[in-house]
Scaffold this active site. Structure first.
Site, PDB file in Angstrom:
ATOM      1  N   ASP A   1       0.976  -1.386  -0.304  1.00 51.06           N
ATOM      2  CA  ASP A   1      -0.389   0.267  -0.025  1.00 51.06           C
ATOM      3  C   ASP A   1       0.794   1.254  -0.190  1.00 51.06           C
ATOM      4  O   ASP A   1       0.469   2.102  -0.746  1.00 51.06           O
ATOM      5  CB  ASP A   1      -0.749   0.077   1.012  1.00 51.06           C
TER       6      ASP A   1
ATOM      7  N   ASP B   1       0.865   3.790  -2.705  1.00 52.08           N
ATOM      8  CA  ASP B   1       0.496   6.032  -1.989  1.00 52.08           C
ATOM      9  C   ASP B   1       1.801   6.353  -3.343  1.00 52.08           C
ATOM     10  O   ASP B   1       1.450   8.073  -3.229  1.00 52.08           O
ATOM     11  CB  ASP B   1       0.514   5.378  -0.866  1.00 52.08           C
TER      12      ASP B   1
ATOM     13  N   SER C   1     -34.758  -3.723 -23.191  1.00 55.07           N
ATOM     14  CA  SER C   1     -35.379  -4.302 -21.688  1.00 55.07           C
ATOM     15  C   SER C   1     -35.605  -6.379 -22.826  1.00 55.07           C
ATOM     16  O   SER C   1     -34.953  -7.005 -23.557  1.00 55.07           O
ATOM     17  CB  SER C   1     -36.419  -4.623 -20.903  1.00 55.07           C
ATOM     18  N   LEU C   2     -35.333  -7.105 -21.806  1.00 53.34           N
ATOM     19  CA  LEU C   2     -34.951  -8.399 -21.805  1.00 53.34           C
ATOM     20  C   LEU C   2     -36.885  -9.643 -21.485  1.00 53.34           C
ATOM     21  O   LEU C   2     -37.027  -8.837 -20.439  1.00 53.34           O
ATOM     22  CB  LEU C   2     -33.999  -9.334 -21.497  1.00 53.34           C
TER      23      LEU C   2
ATOM     24  N   GLU D   1     -25.763 -15.199 -16.634  1.00 55.35           N
ATOM     25  CA  GLU D   1     -24.704 -15.169 -16.634  1.00 55.35           C
ATOM     26  C   GLU D   1     -25.424 -14.371 -15.119  1.00 55.35           C
ATOM     27  O   GLU D   1     -27.196 -14.359 -15.419  1.00 55.35           O
ATOM     28  CB  GLU D   1     -24.214 -14.188 -16.997  1.00 55.35           C
TER      29      GLU D   1
ATOM     30  N   LYS E   1     -27.814 -12.002 -12.672  1.00 59.02           N
ATOM     31  CA  LYS E   1     -27.797 -10.457 -13.413  1.00 59.02           C
ATOM     32  C   LYS E   1     -27.804  -9.447 -11.757  1.00 59.02           C
ATOM     33  O   LYS E   1     -28.057  -9.697 -10.677  1.00 59.02           O
ATOM     34  CB  LYS E   1     -28.878 -10.799 -13.336  1.00 59.02           C
TER      35      LYS E   1
ATOM     36  N   ASP F   1     -28.414  -6.922  -8.828  1.00 49.37           N
ATOM     37  CA  ASP F   1     -28.697  -6.209  -8.766  1.00 49.37           C
ATOM     38  C   ASP F   1     -28.603  -4.365  -8.907  1.00 49.37           C
ATOM     39  O   ASP F   1     -28.179  -3.878  -7.962  1.00 49.37           O
ATOM     40  CB  ASP F   1     -29.355  -6.297  -7.436  1.00 49.37           C
TER      41      ASP F   1
ATOM     42  N   ARG G   1     -28.905   3.746 -18.629  1.00 52.96           N
ATOM     43  CA  ARG G   1     -29.529   3.145 -19.951  1.00 52.96           C
ATOM     44  C   ARG G   1     -30.284   4.034 -19.979  1.00 52.96           C
ATOM     45  O   ARG G   1     -31.326   3.596 -21.227  1.00 52.96           O
ATOM     46  CB  ARG G   1     -29.943   2.355 -19.114  1.00 52.96           C
TER      47      ARG G   1
ATOM     48  N   GLU H   1     -23.288  -3.221 -15.507  1.00 57.88           N
ATOM     49  CA  GLU H   1     -24.710  -3.198 -14.204  1.00 57.88           C
ATOM     50  C   GLU H   1     -23.229  -2.415 -13.491  1.00 57.88           C
ATOM     51  O   GLU H   1     -22.247  -2.764 -12.991  1.00 57.88           O
ATOM     52  CB  GLU H   1     -24.548  -4.737 -13.679  1.00 57.88           C
TER      53      GLU H   1
ATOM     54  N   TYR I   1     -21.380  -7.330 -19.284  1.00 60.49           N
ATOM     55  CA  TYR I   1     -22.439  -9.003 -19.965  1.00 60.49           C
ATOM     56  C   TYR I   1     -22.801  -8.556 -21.344  1.00 60.49           C
ATOM     57  O   TYR I   1     -22.719  -9.612 -21.956  1.00 60.49           O
ATOM     58  CB  TYR I   1     -23.341  -8.816 -19.381  1.00 60.49           C
TER      59      TYR I   1
ATOM     60  N   LYS J   1     -28.565 -16.261 -22.595  1.00 55.81           N
ATOM     61  CA  LYS J   1     -28.404 -16.157 -23.882  1.00 55.81           C
ATOM     62  C   LYS J   1     -27.254 -16.885 -24.877  1.00 55.81           C
ATOM     63  O   LYS J   1     -27.694 -18.403 -24.081  1.00 55.81           O
ATOM     64  CB  LYS J   1     -27.260 -15.292 -23.597  1.00 55.81           C
TER      65      LYS J   1
ATOM     66  N   LYS K   1     -36.304 -14.344 -13.310  1.00 57.55           N
ATOM     67  CA  LYS K   1     -36.134 -13.363 -12.477  1.00 57.55           C
ATOM     68  C   LYS K   1     -36.557 -14.668 -10.659  1.00 57.55           C
ATOM     69  O   LYS K   1     -37.358 -15.393 -10.687  1.00 57.55           O
ATOM     70  CB  LYS K   1     -37.453 -12.691 -12.369  1.00 57.55           C
TER      71      LYS K   1
ATOM     72  N   CYS L   1     -47.322  24.952  -3.654  1.00 57.08           N
ATOM     73  CA  CYS L   1     -47.727  24.106  -2.595  1.00 57.08           C
ATOM     74  C   CYS L   1     -48.920  23.550  -3.063  1.00 57.08           C
ATOM     75  O   CYS L   1     -49.634  24.619  -3.149  1.00 57.08           O
ATOM     76  CB  CYS L   1     -47.484  24.686  -1.332  1.00 57.08           C
TER      77      CYS L   1
ATOM     78  N   CYS M   1     -51.185  25.397  -0.499  1.00 57.86           N
ATOM     79  CA  CYS M   1     -51.385  26.796   0.371  1.00 57.86           C
ATOM     80  C   CYS M   1     -51.100  27.938  -0.693  1.00 57.86           C
ATOM     81  O   CYS M   1     -51.443  28.688  -1.178  1.00 57.86           O
ATOM     82  CB  CYS M   1     -50.407  27.545   1.333  1.00 57.86           C
TER      83      CYS M   1
ATOM     84  N   CYS N   1     -42.333  23.741   2.151  1.00 55.37           N
ATOM     85  CA  CYS N   1     -43.466  25.166   2.489  1.00 55.37           C
ATOM     86  C   CYS N   1     -42.865  25.853   3.357  1.00 55.37           C
ATOM     87  O   CYS N   1     -42.891  25.517   4.092  1.00 55.37           O
ATOM     88  CB  CYS N   1     -44.911  24.237   1.666  1.00 55.37           C
TER      89      CYS N   1
ATOM     90  N   CYS O   1     -49.648  27.257   5.988  1.00 56.27           N
ATOM     91  CA  CYS O   1     -49.930  25.908   5.513  1.00 56.27           C
ATOM     92  C   CYS O   1     -50.705  24.672   5.714  1.00 56.27           C
ATOM     93  O   CYS O   1     -50.589  24.497   6.580  1.00 56.27           O
ATOM     94  CB  CYS O   1     -49.107  25.682   4.579  1.00 56.27           C
TER      95      CYS O   1
HETATM   96 ZN   LIG Z   1     -48.195  24.612   1.709  1.00 57.79          ZN
END
Ligand SMILES: [Zn+2]
Length: 683
Positions: free
Chosen positions: A33, A37, A82-83, A112, A114, A116, A135, A169, A217, A299, A323, A416, A419, A432, A437
């Site tokens: 390290d 550095d 999309s898939l 593969e 996916k 998240d 995307r 991703e 991917y 795929k 999924k 708002c 109000c 606001c 209000c």
């Molecule tokens: Zn307000």
């Protein structure tokens, strides 16, 4: 002179890129390290002295900058579609069968993970990262290049000087998410949200603080012809990209299941008969990983067959997303409205087509703030995925399909809705600023009366609304000053018995202690804990607080351990506000308690050094903050999320994901009965 400097900068740049790749992608440290550095600091110094020689792909861009950059919209070179989805192994096999029938060739398939996270397209020219684009709607996304450059796993320079567009991703590890969310108050419900929010920060230095990861991917490399997807993935890996950590490859027959490791990824190879088992295993092992995956992407492996299969209007025919089951459901945002909170804070709420998630019907979903909506790129009419995890309020997780008009993202109006006052952006939220209000008045009174605060029987939302609509109540003290019996005399639904109940509730509330009253005023950041600290710290009357606030001595608040500068400023501001001072005086006059004494912590400190998390509902502890209070009183710490630092989970009825997570982490799980026994043994 400049020549040798230029050479040194080039050498350092290349060496550091190599070291970063080895460390972040291959997980190997080639140098200490300290040595790293030293090289890094040397390059930084040379670049500061000779900014004209700094390479656009310099490894120092990983630290980001404070300069505010725009997130302009950019059109994708190739649309990001999309898939097609498959929700069972059977559906995957059927999709494979369809692909095989449509082409004459014998096909093989890949699977593969996916991740998240947030989909990203990286554009390279001559091997140098030119641009990172989200995307977006598939055709147009946001240019987030300065932020993408801070992600250590994103290669700034490739092994070969190729022109390429690469899809992947951006995601965040689960433990990194827990570490970040416990260190700071965050609105993000899960790692994906935090990753998506980070990638859209307007200061890249903010992005650099979050250890985002990359997995690619798909790649299109000018002039590169590969026979198979596996071949392309191996080439992408060679260029410097991290791939999905587990990849399956399936052949029609003749291949028996075995596994070999190649660089960073695990490749699992088998026949079609192995697919069901592979999916089942992935669904099981994903719980052990330090990153979230929401499915597997299958795929067609042969690239020429992909051309033959082509696309429908919405998705490629040669890929399908399997999924996993999740506490999520798809619905449509019918409209977006804004709610005005008691402090004037604006919260956008999506009214969605009612949908059943985990046993309950959801029709209102929070969108938090403008930044969150931008992050989701959500608009009215969008098909969205909505989640409800444990006790968390339902949230929009992602946009599944943009609305037909392709409206980009919804924007908070300038005025708002309650109000008509102008809305002002402060920090992440709009406010606001009109204290009169009507929605704020309602929120303030409702908060004051609620069970967790003054707990005034009978003063539910409907009663409060009625009193406001009758013009009898304009602020909190009015509920004590109004003559309820005559105001509500002829109002349907308010019989004598109900009115008596309201009056009893008000009388009972006059016995509440100072800390509860102070916390119920709704001063930002001043909850029950802060109120207790202030009182224990010597402020035994409201007058002493008001005096310090009004004579410019609010820094005295920060001398109390646990009261930070933000809390002190908020309290000071509130107690200088004539409106608040008048409210307090009227409440005092009505008979509420505004003085108290410093209590020693009660009870034996049997939970010292323990960190508890409380989930589910309880018979004897309603609301469950009562259990949390007991833990604190006995020296324990209470946190809201289950992580490695939690030592005990108090699990009540219908405890959900937190219980599962705690079991996984081997955290001691305590039942209500056990807890009650522990408490009584200490008293
Ligand atoms: Zn307000």
């Amino acid at each position: 002179m400049n020549d040798s400097v230029q050479r040194e900068i080039e050498e350092l740049t290349n060496r550091l890129l190599e070291l970063q790749h080895a460390y972040y992608v291959e997980h190997v440290s080639l140098v200490s390290d300290r040595e790293y550095d030293r090289l890094f600091d040397r390059l930084l110094l040379l670049e500061q002295r000779h900014p004209e020689l700094k390479s656009p792909h310099s490894p120092t861009s990983r630290v980001g900058s404070d300069l505010v950059h725009e997130l302009p919209e950019v059109e994708h070179a190739i649309p990001v579609l999309s898939l097609d989805k498959a929700y069972s192994a059977q559906a995957v096999l059927e999709w494979m069968e369809k692909c095989r029938k449509r082409t004459a060739d014998e096909l093989s398939f890949t699977a593969e993970e996916k991740n998240d996270g947030v989909a990203i397209v990286l554009y390279y020219q001559n091997g140098i990262l030119e641009r990172g684009v989200t995307r977006g709607n598939g055709y147009v996304g946001n240019d987030v290049t300065p932020n993408v450059k801070t992600i250590a796993q994103v290669p700034l320079k490739l092994k070969e000087p190729v022109d390429a567009s690469v899809r992947g991703e951006i995601f965040l590890g689960i433990s990194d998410f827990h570490r970040i969310s416990s260190a700071q108050e965050t609105e993000f419900a899960n790692p994906r949200n935090l990753a998506a929010g980070s990638i859209r920060r307007v200061k890249s230095r903010e992005t650099a603080k979050v250890p985002l990861q990359l997995c690619v991917y798909e790649g299109y490399v000018t002039g590169r012809q590969e026979q198979t997807h596996v071949g392309m993935l191996q080439y992408l890996s060679y260029l410097g990209f991290p791939l999905s950590r587990h990849i399956g490859v399936f052949y029609p027959q003749g291949h028996t299941g075995h596994e070999h490791h190649e660089g960073f990824s695990h490749w699992h190879i088998g026949g079609f008969d192995r697919i069901e088992q592979y999916i089942a295993a992935a669904a099981e092992t994903r719980r052990d990983r330090d990153y979230e995956i929401d499915g597997l992407v299958f795929k067609v492996n042969e690239l020429n067959a992909r051309d033959e299969l082509g696309y429908t209007g919405h998705h490629p025919r040669w890929a399908a997303a399997y999924k996993f089951e999740s506490p999520e459901a798809q619905t449509v945002i019918e409209r977006i409205e804004i709610q005005v909170g008691r402090t004037g804070r604006i919260t956008p709420v999506a009214r969605v087509r009612p949908v059943k998630i985990g046993g309950s019907v959801v029709s209102n979903v929070t969108l938090h703030n403008q930044e969150y909506i931008r992050m989701l790129e959500a608009a009215e009419g969008d098909a969205v995925s909505v989640s409800k995890r444990g006790d968390v309020i339902p949230a929009v997780e992602r946009v599944v399909e943009k609305n037909p008009q392709a409206l980009p993202f919804w924007e908070i109006p300038e005025h708002c809705p309650s109000c008509g006052g102008a809305l002002v952006l402060k920090g992440a939220h709009h406010f606001c600023q009109n204290v009169q209000c009507p929605d704020q008045v309602f929120g303030r009174i409702q908060f004051f009366c609620s069970r967790k605060q003054m707990d005034i029987d009978g003063f539910g939302p409907e009663t409060i609304r009625t009193l406001i609509e009758l013009g009898a109540v304009h602020d909190i003290p009015d509920i004590y000053e109004a003559d309820l019996a005559s105001v509500l005399a002829d109002v349907p639904g308010f019989k004598e018995k109900k009115i008596t109940l309201l009056q009893q509730g008000l009388r009972k509330s006059m016995t509440r202690p100072f800390d509860t009253v102070l916390a119920s005023l709704g001063i930002p950041d001043i909850g029950i804990k802060a109120a207790q600290l202030l009182i224990a710290g010597g402020y035994q009357s409201i007058e002493s607080m008001v005096q310090d606030a009004q004579t410019g001595k609010e820094s005295a608040f920060t001398e109390i351990k646990g009261i930070g500068p933000a809390m002190a400023a908020s309290l000071g501001e509130a107690l200088r506000d004539p409106e608040m001072v008048r409210r307090i005086q009227r409440l005092q006059h009505a008979g509420l308690c505004f003085h108290g004494t410093a209590d020693e912590p009660e009870g034996e400190q049997g939970f010292a050094d323990q960190t508890w998390c409380v989930t589910g509902s309880f018979d004897s502890y309603k609301p469950r903050s009562k259990a949390e209070e007991l833990i604190r009183r006995h020296g324990g710490k209470v946190v809201s999320a289950v992580s490695g630092s939690v030592t005990h989970l108090l699990a009540g009825q219908s405890a959900g994901s937190k219980l599962a997570k705690a079991k996984e982490l081997n955290i001691r799980i305590v039942s209500e009965d056990e807890f009650t026994a522990m408490i009584s043994s200490m008293n």
